[in-house]
Design an enzyme around this catalytic site. Structure first.
Site, PDB file in Angstrom:
ATOM      1  N   GLU A 183       0.845  -1.205   0.000  1.00 14.00           N
ATOM      2  CA  GLU A 183       0.000   0.000   0.000  1.00 14.00           C
ATOM      3  C   GLU A 183       0.874   1.247   0.000  1.00 14.00           C
ATOM      4  O   GLU A 183       1.931   1.252   0.603  1.00 14.00           O
ATOM      5  CB  GLU A 183      -0.855   0.039   1.283  1.00 14.00           C
ATOM      6  N   LYS A 240       2.095   4.649   1.475  1.00 11.85           N
ATOM      7  CA  LYS A 240       2.037   5.194   2.841  1.00 11.85           C
ATOM      8  C   LYS A 240       1.625   6.658   2.724  1.00 11.85           C
ATOM      9  O   LYS A 240       2.398   7.499   2.278  1.00 11.85           O
ATOM     10  CB  LYS A 240       3.396   5.056   3.532  1.00 11.85           C
ATOM     11  N   ASP A 286       0.768  10.400   3.511  1.00  8.61           N
ATOM     12  CA  ASP A 286       1.355  11.345   4.463  1.00  8.61           C
ATOM     13  C   ASP A 286       0.264  12.283   4.977  1.00  8.61           C
ATOM     14  O   ASP A 286      -0.020  13.317   4.390  1.00  8.61           O
ATOM     15  CB  ASP A 286       2.455  12.153   3.748  1.00  8.61           C
ATOM     16  N   TYR A 330      -7.255   2.076   5.615  1.00  8.53           N
ATOM     17  CA  TYR A 330      -6.268   1.019   5.390  1.00  8.53           C
ATOM     18  C   TYR A 330      -6.278  -0.092   6.422  1.00  8.53           C
ATOM     19  O   TYR A 330      -5.432  -0.970   6.373  1.00  8.53           O
ATOM     20  CB  TYR A 330      -4.856   1.609   5.272  1.00  8.53           C
ATOM     21  N   LYS A 370      10.437   3.789   3.673  1.00  8.22           N
ATOM     22  CA  LYS A 370      10.321   5.248   3.543  1.00  8.22           C
ATOM     23  C   LYS A 370      11.173   5.765   2.397  1.00  8.22           C
ATOM     24  O   LYS A 370      12.337   5.406   2.269  1.00  8.22           O
ATOM     25  CB  LYS A 370      10.782   5.930   4.840  1.00  8.22           C
ATOM     26  N   CYS A 415      17.327  45.703 -13.805  1.00 10.66           N
ATOM     27  CA  CYS A 415      17.632  44.361 -14.305  1.00 10.66           C
ATOM     28  C   CYS A 415      19.088  44.035 -13.997  1.00 10.66           C
ATOM     29  O   CYS A 415      19.984  44.789 -14.382  1.00 10.66           O
ATOM     30  CB  CYS A 415      17.380  44.288 -15.810  1.00 10.66           C
ATOM     31  N   CYS A 472      20.923  43.811 -17.646  1.00 10.35           N
ATOM     32  CA  CYS A 472      21.074  44.907 -18.608  1.00 10.35           C
ATOM     33  C   CYS A 472      20.850  46.285 -17.984  1.00 10.35           C
ATOM     34  O   CYS A 472      20.990  47.301 -18.664  1.00 10.35           O
ATOM     35  CB  CYS A 472      20.150  44.696 -19.806  1.00 10.35           C
ATOM     36  N   CYS A 523      11.859  42.602 -16.535  1.00 10.90           N
ATOM     37  CA  CYS A 523      12.735  43.514 -17.252  1.00 10.90           C
ATOM     38  C   CYS A 523      12.051  43.763 -18.597  1.00 10.90           C
ATOM     39  O   CYS A 523      11.819  42.817 -19.358  1.00 10.90           O
ATOM     40  CB  CYS A 523      14.104  42.873 -17.462  1.00 10.90           C
ATOM     41  N   CYS A 542      17.768  42.869 -23.960  1.00 13.45           N
ATOM     42  CA  CYS A 542      18.394  42.392 -22.712  1.00 13.45           C
ATOM     43  C   CYS A 542      19.103  41.080 -23.035  1.00 13.45           C
ATOM     44  O   CYS A 542      18.487  40.110 -23.505  1.00 13.45           O
ATOM     45  CB  CYS A 542      17.334  42.177 -21.636  1.00 13.45           C
TER      46      CYS A 542
HETATM   47  S1  IVH Z   1      -0.969   0.578   8.774  1.00 12.82           S
HETATM   48  C1  IVH Z   1      -0.136  -1.603  12.386  1.00 12.82           C
HETATM   49  N1  IVH Z   1      -1.132   1.548   6.342  1.00 12.82           N
HETATM   50  O1  IVH Z   1       1.738   5.485   9.007  1.00 12.82           O
HETATM   51  C2  IVH Z   1      -0.310  -0.836  11.170  1.00 12.82           C
HETATM   52  N2  IVH Z   1      -0.426   2.993   8.090  1.00 12.82           N
HETATM   53  O2  IVH Z   1       4.063   4.915  10.718  1.00 12.82           O
HETATM   54  C3  IVH Z   1      -0.779   0.528  11.431  1.00 12.82           C
HETATM   55  N3  IVH Z   1       0.016   5.289   7.385  1.00 12.82           N
HETATM   56  O3  IVH Z   1       0.159   5.706  12.138  1.00 12.82           O
HETATM   57  C4  IVH Z   1      -0.735   1.405  10.297  1.00 12.82           C
HETATM   58  N4  IVH Z   1      -0.491   5.003   5.262  1.00 12.82           N
HETATM   59  O4  IVH Z   1      -0.743   7.082  10.207  1.00 12.82           O
HETATM   60  C5  IVH Z   1      -0.826   1.799   7.612  1.00 12.82           C
HETATM   61  N5  IVH Z   1      -1.360   2.286   4.159  1.00 12.82           N
HETATM   62  C6  IVH Z   1      -1.063   2.536   5.440  1.00 12.82           C
HETATM   63  C7  IVH Z   1      -0.651   3.814   5.876  1.00 12.82           C
HETATM   64  C8  IVH Z   1      -0.338   3.991   7.221  1.00 12.82           C
HETATM   65  C9  IVH Z   1      -0.088   5.871   6.191  1.00 12.82           C
HETATM   66  C10 IVH Z   1       0.483   5.970   8.611  1.00 12.82           C
HETATM   67  C11 IVH Z   1      -0.415   5.795   9.800  1.00 12.82           C
HETATM   68  C12 IVH Z   1       0.432   5.180  10.864  1.00 12.82           C
HETATM   69  C13 IVH Z   1       1.806   5.522  10.419  1.00 12.82           C
HETATM   70  C14 IVH Z   1       2.784   4.494  10.925  1.00 12.82           C
END
Ligand code: IVH
Length: 670
Positions: A112, A114, A116, A224, A313, A407, A410, A425, A431
């Site tokens: 999945e 991650k 932000d 998720y 990450k 500028c 020039c 400019c 120029c």
């Molecule tokens: S699973 C035990 N899935 O990442 C698993 N977390 O560093 C719990 N997050 O607190 C989280 N996308 O805020 C999971 N696809 C994803 C995620 C995800 C973002 C965040 C979430 C969690 C943090 C953990």
């Protein structure tokens, strides 16, 4: 007439159905105006019958009064966090550790993105959203129910008749990039403080005590995971959970994939790194999860982190560094861009020592002083930018950045047009900086594609007055060139050859090469298609220019004034006299898919969506996002969902990826 109670009940179901189509599936079925009528009727009936109003009615998203503080929520199942890793070796070590504990490899994984944003826990009792809470420290979070209720992508009531008695759904609330940029543009215009990044935007918006404020913030969610759940839902795998919550109306990210074997996880990570910039929201990595709950249980958790999942990450996209100087660069159209000179810093996977400050207003807004520590952002291949100043680290007596009035190249007095942020400019081609930029643009690959004519060479040609405008390039002689630094007979010959080859071009490339303000590649193509040849374009009126797709008043005005300028007309004539030529463009009407409307859905293995869209457009087709009776064909990749189903209902021809490739093969060459 129908009894109000019954009508309200029916209307709510209908409204919920369409809200889900619109906000979650991104696939509205009825026009907005019809939806509004349904919604208004519901509001009206509820208004007349206040005793029938319930909290999970779709009309009740924003209602709660501001509160003085957030209540605490003790999570019934702790909200875990994830172990992180940043390299291939580390992730291999994770999989080895799992295999050691299990005595065999994990076979099935869910991969999945991650997201932000901010983690939340949504509690549904009998299908109704009763509470939303932040993660807090994992044990205790804050009750933000009134705020999460304002987010359209979070159902107030789950859909379907197989919803568990009680279920916690977990996910990440985030701020989509489009909303983030629009919000910030508005904030800056109104003299308010913009968000530093989308995550802060999401966190700040959820922390509002007044839900009416949250309601105006662009927020969304990807779900998720599941927290505590009653025993009437007993999934065996994580994938089953995701499929169920998706069916109940929650947004599950479309890039979630179930894969077999660890190697496929690595392929997934590599692919998502590349797709990252085109997602429309920020992700900071990828999460890998063992799919099978029995396997998850055997792996267990250590100190609030499960062993069955890991976050890979990506390199940080935001870091801090020190500004040593600010330089002012002159662009092709005379726009002055302040550029921050930085102490070199590693961000978004590369070392960076320059970052854009966009325009003079931005320098004043950020109130940058030399020696300031600043936050630098770099995502994908986008130019690094300074997003904020860490004022607490400002050295004493730090000097403001002197804003130039002339500028830097020039010496002409700079101009600022009212209502525009850009300072320019006005000297145009007189120029030197603008002349060099214009020639660089002209020679670039997407324009005339003159191989071997790089920045250094252009500097010499302009500085020695050999080239004053783009047409002069075609008057260069061998003896002019060999007299230049680092230019032998061979390189001179090569350059003359690529100049002569560049004469054989297309109208779109030529229009783009002219460097008309705000005429990018796509607009150049559209103009070439509409006018077919240069002459009609040069004589076009504003009205005719408006007719072109994507051409608004600004661009039309720019095109018109470019060709009204006597000097520009002379350069164009000189270029044509020097031999630049192109075939007349046949209109789209003669292309194989002209008049057709296509829809792409699901994941294609052999190309990205963007590529598929471009190739179809090149064949003359229109490509849209939702299936309607007007759709000509649908291309269905892997995991195609609602759009495919709708195409089948409407009996619209569906092409598999294989059919699609065959189709492209036989039409593109024709
Ligand atoms: S699973 C035990 N899935 O990442 C698993 N977390 O560093 C719990 N997050 O607190 C989280 N996308 O805020 C999971 N696809 C994803 C995620 C995800 C973002 C965040 C979430 C969690 C943090 C953990």
């Amino acid at each position: 007439m129908m009894e109000p109670k019954k009508e309200i009940g029916q209307l709510r179901e209908e409204v919920r159905f369409h809200l889900h189509r619109y906000h979650v599936l991104d696939d509205p079925e009825i026009p907005d105006i019809e939806f509004d009528a349904l919604f208004d009727r519901l509001v009206q009936l509820e208004h007349a019958n206040p005793d029938l109003v319930v909290s999970d009615s779709p009309t009740q998203r924003v209602g709660a009064e501001p509160s003085a503080e957030f209540d605490e929520v003790v999570h019934s199942a702790p909200m875990l966090s994830l172990d992180k890793c940043v390299s291939g070796d580390e992730i291999q070590a994770w999989q080895d550790r799992c295999a050691r504990i299990l005595g065999e490899d994990v076979s099935s994984y869910v991969c999945e993105p991650k997201i932000d944003g901010v983690a939340v826990n949504l509690l549904y009792e009998d299908g109704v959203l009763v509470r939303g809470a932040t993660r807090g420290n994992g044990e205790i979070g804050e009750d933000i129910t009134s705020n999460v209720r304002t987010i359209d992508q979070i159902p107030l009531r789950l859909l379907g008749d197989d919803v568990p008695r009680s279920i916690e759904i977990r996910g990440e609330i985030y701020m989509p990039l489009a909303g983030f940029h629009a919000y910030n543009a508005r904030a800056v215009k109104n003299g308010e403080k913009p968000f530093v990044n989308p995550r802060n935007g999401a966190a700040g918006s959820l922390r509002q005590l007044d839900p009416r404020v949250t309601a105006h913030r662009p927020l969304s969610i990807f779900c998720y995971a599941m927290g505590r759940c009653s025993d009437d839902f007993r999934p065996r795998t994580h994938a089953e959970v995701l499929a169920a919550i998706r069916k109940w109306g929650c947004c599950v990210n479309e890039h979630v994939e179930v894969v077999e074997g660890f190697k496929a996880c690595i392929t997934y990570i590599e692919r998502v790194v590349q797709d990252r910039v085109s997602l429309g929201y920020e992700i900071d990595g990828v999460v890998l999860k063992a799919n099978d709950f029995a396997v998850q249980e055997r792996l267990g958790s250590v100190t609030r982190k499960p062993r069955w999942a890991i976050a890979f990450k990506y390199p940080a996209e935001e870091v801090s560094t020190v500004i040593t100087a600010v330089e002012f660069q002159v662009g092709r159209t005379g726009a002055i861009t302040p550029v921050a000179k930085l102490e070199p810093v590693f961000v978004g996977g590369v070392t960076v020592s320059n970052a854009t400050l966009h325009n003079m207003d931005e320098v004043s807004r950020l109130d940058i002083r030399l020696g300031d520590t600043v936050i630098v952002h770099r995502a994908g291949d986008v130019i690094p930018q300074v997003v904020s100043v860490v004022e607490s680290r400002r050295p004493p007596g730090a000097r403001r950045v002197p804003i130039p009035r002339k500028c830097p190249e020039c010496g002409t007095a700079l101009e600022k047009i009212a209502d525009e942020v850009v300072v320019r400019c006005p000297a145009g081609m007189t120029c030197v900086a603008q002349r060099k930029e214009a020639i660089q643009h002209f020679a670039s690959r997407s324009a005339m594609d003159i191989e071997g004519l790089g920045e250094k060479l252009i500097d010499q040609l302009v500085d020695q007055n050999l080239v004053k405008n783009t047409a002069d390039l075609y008057r260069l002689r061998g003896e002019d060139l060999v007299a230049l630094d680092r230019m032998g007979t061979k390189s001179a010959e090569n350059l003359l050859r690529s100049l002569s080859e560049s004469c054989d071009t297309t109208l779109a490339h030529f229009i783009y090469a002219l460097g008309i303000r705000e005429v990018g590649e796509a607009t150049a193509i559209a103009l070439a298609e509409r006018f077919g040849d240069l002459e009609p374009l040069m004589e076009a009126t504003l009205d005719l220019l408006y007719e072109v797709e994507d051409v608004g008043p600004t661009v039309a005005g720019n095109v018109l004034s470019f060709f009204e300028d006597r000097e520009n007309r002379e350069i164009v004539s000189a270029l044509v006299a020097a031999g630049v030529h192109w075939p007349i463009v046949e209109g789209r009407v003669s292309r194989p898919c002209f008049g057709e409307t296509w829809v792409l859905t699901g994941t294609l293995q052999s190309m990205s969506r963007d590529e598929a869209r471009t190739r179809l457009r090149n064949l003359g087709a229109k490509v849209t996002g939702s299936v309607s009776p007007n759709t000509t064909r649908v291309v269905a990749g892997d995991d195609a969902g609602a759009k495919l189903a709708r195409a089948e209902v409407l009996e619209i021809p569906v092409l598999s990826e294989k059919d699609f490739l065959t189709f492209l093969g036989s039409h593109e060459s024709a």
